[in-house]
Design an enzyme around this catalytic site. Sequence first.
Site, PDB file in Angstrom:
ATOM      1  CE1 TYR A 141      -3.233  -2.943   1.123  1.00  0.00           C
ATOM      2  CE2 TYR A 141      -4.550  -0.949   1.186  1.00  0.00           C
ATOM      3  CZ  TYR A 141      -4.467  -2.316   1.136  1.00  0.00           C
ATOM      4  OH  TYR A 141      -5.612  -3.063   1.105  1.00  0.00           O
ATOM      5  CE  LYS A 186       2.410 -17.656  -2.026  1.00  0.00           C
ATOM      6  NZ  LYS A 186       1.564 -18.846  -2.174  1.00  0.00           N
ATOM      7  CG  ASP A 218      -1.325 -20.385  -0.711  1.00  0.00           C
ATOM      8  OD1 ASP A 218      -0.832 -20.426   0.440  1.00  0.00           O
ATOM      9  OD2 ASP A 218      -0.773 -20.925  -1.689  1.00  0.00           O
ATOM     10  CG  ASP A 242      -8.100  -5.030   1.957  1.00  0.00           C
ATOM     11  OD1 ASP A 242      -9.066  -4.570   2.591  1.00  0.00           O
ATOM     12  OD2 ASP A 242      -8.016  -4.987   0.715  1.00  0.00           O
ATOM     13  CG  ASP A 246     -13.753  -7.356   2.294  1.00  0.00           C
ATOM     14  OD1 ASP A 246     -13.478  -6.636   3.275  1.00  0.00           O
ATOM     15  OD2 ASP A 246     -14.247  -6.905   1.239  1.00  0.00           O
TER      16      ASP A 246
HETATM   17  C1  IPM Z   1     -10.350  -1.239   3.978  1.00  0.00           C
HETATM   18  C2  IPM Z   1     -10.412  -0.720   2.570  1.00  0.00           C
HETATM   19  C3  IPM Z   1      -9.187   0.138   2.293  1.00  0.00           C
HETATM   20  C4  IPM Z   1      -7.963  -0.776   2.410  1.00  0.00           C
HETATM   21  C5  IPM Z   1      -9.144   0.902   0.965  1.00  0.00           C
HETATM   22  C6  IPM Z   1     -10.379   1.726   0.738  1.00  0.00           C
HETATM   23  C7  IPM Z   1      -7.934   1.770   0.894  1.00  0.00           C
HETATM   24  O1  IPM Z   1     -10.532  -1.765   1.658  1.00  0.00           O
HETATM   25  O2  IPM Z   1     -10.308  -0.435   4.917  1.00  0.00           O
HETATM   26  O3  IPM Z   1     -10.379  -2.466   4.175  1.00  0.00           O
HETATM   27  O4  IPM Z   1      -7.649  -1.505   1.459  1.00  0.00           O
HETATM   28  O5  IPM Z   1      -7.331  -0.738   3.460  1.00  0.00           O
HETATM   29 MN    MN Z   2     -10.897  -3.690   2.590  1.00  0.00          MN
END
Ligand code: IPM
Ligand code: MN
Length: 365
Positions: A141, A186, A218, A242, A246
């Site tokens: 990032y 990884k 993975d 990240d 999710d």
């Molecule tokens: C999160 C989001 C952010 C990230 C983006 C919007 C920069 O996906 O907070 O999880 O990848 O950190």
């Molecule tokens: Mn995110």
Amino acid sequence: MKAHIVTLPGDGVGPEVVAAAVAALKTVAARYEHVFTFDEQLIGGAAIDATGQPLPAATLAACQHADAVLLGAVGGPKWSDPNAPVRPEQGLLALRAALGVYANLRPLQVHPALAELSPLKNEKLGNVDVLFVRELTGGAYFGTKTRTADAATDECRYTEAEIERVVRRAFELARGRRRHLTSVDKANVLETSRLWRSTVQRIAADYPTVKVEHQLVDSMAMLLLTQPGRYDVVVTENLFGDILTDEAAAIAGSLGLLPSASLGEGKAGLFEPIHGSAPDIAGQGVANPVGTILSAAMLLRHSLGLESEAVAIEHAVDHVLRHGPRSRDIGGSAGTREVCEAVLAAIEDHADHHAAFFHGSRACG
Ligand code: IPM
Ligand code: MN
Ligand code: NAD
């Protein structure tokens, strides 16, 4: 107590869910006799539209002077042209870096009343209680980016010191929980991951009561789905964290449910749901506010040290998830405001109950 909170509604559903979380904080302040002041500032696409910058200097200065920052989400199709000179997400990344909030705590629990919504079978969901600790201010990032007409690079860079501080935080959190730390990397391919793994191995000696395991990212993505109940604290680098969180939100039933706390060395922190601006439902008043309301609970706990007040919000959310109303993403038909109002009522009930209990026990004593 007195506390000064900066709010950054941002884009898409951000303003809708932040309004709900601010209402919860105001209810807590009234019931528990605290004075919270709120200062709303621009970030993301809204800030680009107003000032040309995704993180205006006034916003950053306000955040640096706050006891805590509560953020909704940034980004959206309006600002997503790959050739755009500036993006909303840059504002959020710059804010995380400037505040030095390198440890992003993302707890995953599966609410029993929502087990049916999980893509996983019910029997896998018992005891799912994972705390992800995502490194937030390093890695791909923040490395150097290059771009020519037909090639691009994103440098993934970590220093040992950057790894050490977040890993120590994860060990400390594990020591206060079930004393099991899973470090995800990884290391079979990436040099940064080999530095990550050897740093974890070195630090492990300082935490002899914590059982440490290393897992490649993975296979971790697979294990999270097949054995979610076996994890306690999971520490990993920025991009892996990240993606895995999710996935974790899907296990819980909706991306709209998961909160986060981003912490650095001091008490002040940045609190935001893990979801984004949800452009597909923005402006409709139907976003699930639970992830942001639970982020406000984390704000009370981590930045203000108000544990009972944090628990009051968490109990209220628990009550509403059990009895409704529910937003659309978790099988209901209620709007953001209706869910929010039910949470506020449950906070009031919780406070009444505890006041009566306290009064009663005094009377008995
Ligand atoms: C999160 C989001 C952010 C990230 C983006 C919007 C920069 O996906 O907070 O999880 O990848 O950190
Ligand atoms: Mn995110
Ligand atoms: P997203 O998280 O915005 O949405 C993914 C899906 O989840 C959508 O179908 C959305 O409707 C649903 N969803 C998300 N939050 C919800 C909620 N509270 N209630 C109900 N449903 C919800 O991810 P995306 O679509 O990949 O990204 C959209 C934009 O958000 C992008 O610009 C991205 O960069 C940005 N984003 C910002 C943050 C942040 O500010 N922290 C986090 C993630 C993504």
